[in-house]
Enzyme design. Sequence first.
Site, PDB file in Angstrom:
ATOM      1  N   ASP A 125      -6.624  -1.529  -1.373  1.00  0.00           N
ATOM      2  CA  ASP A 125      -5.885  -0.339  -0.923  1.00  0.00           C
ATOM      3  C   ASP A 125      -6.638   0.909  -1.362  1.00  0.00           C
ATOM      4  O   ASP A 125      -7.387   0.888  -2.332  1.00  0.00           O
ATOM      5  CB  ASP A 125      -4.488  -0.301  -1.559  1.00  0.00           C
ATOM      6  N   ARG A 175      -9.048  -0.992   7.126  1.00  0.00           N
ATOM      7  CA  ARG A 175      -7.717  -0.522   7.540  1.00  0.00           C
ATOM      8  C   ARG A 175      -7.799   1.001   7.638  1.00  0.00           C
ATOM      9  O   ARG A 175      -8.325   1.647   6.739  1.00  0.00           O
ATOM     10  CB  ARG A 175      -6.661  -0.897   6.496  1.00  0.00           C
TER      11      ARG A 175
END
Length: 301
Positions: A125, A175
Amino acid sequence: MKAFNRLVVATLPLAPRSLVRRVASRYVAGETLGDAVALVKSLNAEGCMATLDVLGEDVTRREETEQTVLDYQRALGEISARGLDSNVSVKLSALGLKLDPAECRRQFGRIVEAARSRGIFVRIDMEDSSVTEETIRIFLETRQQYEKVGIVLQAYLRRSLADARRIAAVGGNVRICKGIYVEPPAIAFQDRDEIRDSYVELLDTLLDAGCYVGIATHDPQLVDRARATISRRKLAREAYEFQMLLGVAGTLRRRLVGDRHRLRVYVPYGEAWYAYSVRRLKENPSIAGHVLRGLFRGAEG
Ligand SMILES: Cc1cc2nc3c(=O)[nH]c(=O)nc-3n(C[C@H](O)[C@H](O)[C@H](O)COP(=O)(O)OP(=O)(O)OC[C@H]3O[C@@H](n4cnc5c(N)ncnc54)[C@H](O)[C@@H]3O)c2cc1C
């Protein structure tokens, strides 16, 4: 609305824990790995993939990172043993990135090893801008050893296009999201349309380079623009996926799955759910309004 959101955040510590739990339960699978596994099974049955996130983040003592590593090792074991269609997402600050980057690398290496032995993908992340560069470096280093590792780029950061080019050069799995932390105008676009345009530019840059892209958004306008890009490029179903947070935009999610797009749901779980929920709200008061609406309206997801 801004003042209202700030008021919600300021009074949150006064709200009973049970009330916060009721709100958070929409966004968090539960406290245990068992809760998360049950949720992933139901998502898989609906045709969605998942990514598991063990709640933790900013640790203050090195010892705390040990528990996070163990939790990820157990999660990877369950994904494999139960044949779940899920990978994992990891925040490097939960492994001590802000305390000791060398120790963080070592602990992340242990998670990557547990994933590699089972052939499971690991997503790093992206957190606030103080750790962007170090996070990308750790991603690039890890990718030299294990291909099934990915990163996140935030469309609101002015630097992200340059980062996308760096990552595209090694063919990474990325992402793209708008970015959830509050960042200053000097380094981040503030205007909604500018952020959307940056998002689409990142998408094009990465797809041009043949990267696999996770399109993480609940913004209907961006989803439409991404779908137009996918059609124009005649992308194969396996070349990209949409991604959404648990409990958000259920109707849009079902529509995308119904239209045969791959879609992954981000599933946070763990004992730190309370701290996580409160921190998310403090980091970005603009989501306080969503939470309050969730209280009165009930779950949509
Ligand atoms: C799978 C996934 C992974 C992510 N990973 C990261 C990451 O690594 N780093 C990072 O900085 N950010 C991450 N984010 C968060 C992201 O950066 C955005 O803050 C968030 O997704 C909201 O942006 P949006 O594109 O959905 O557009 P917005 O315009 O903010 O939202 C569109 C609509 O979605 C709904 N919505 C959006 N968020 C919420 C919410 N929390 N609760 C209720 N409704 C909501 C609202 O109806 C809103 O109008 C991730 C998001 C997703 C979906």
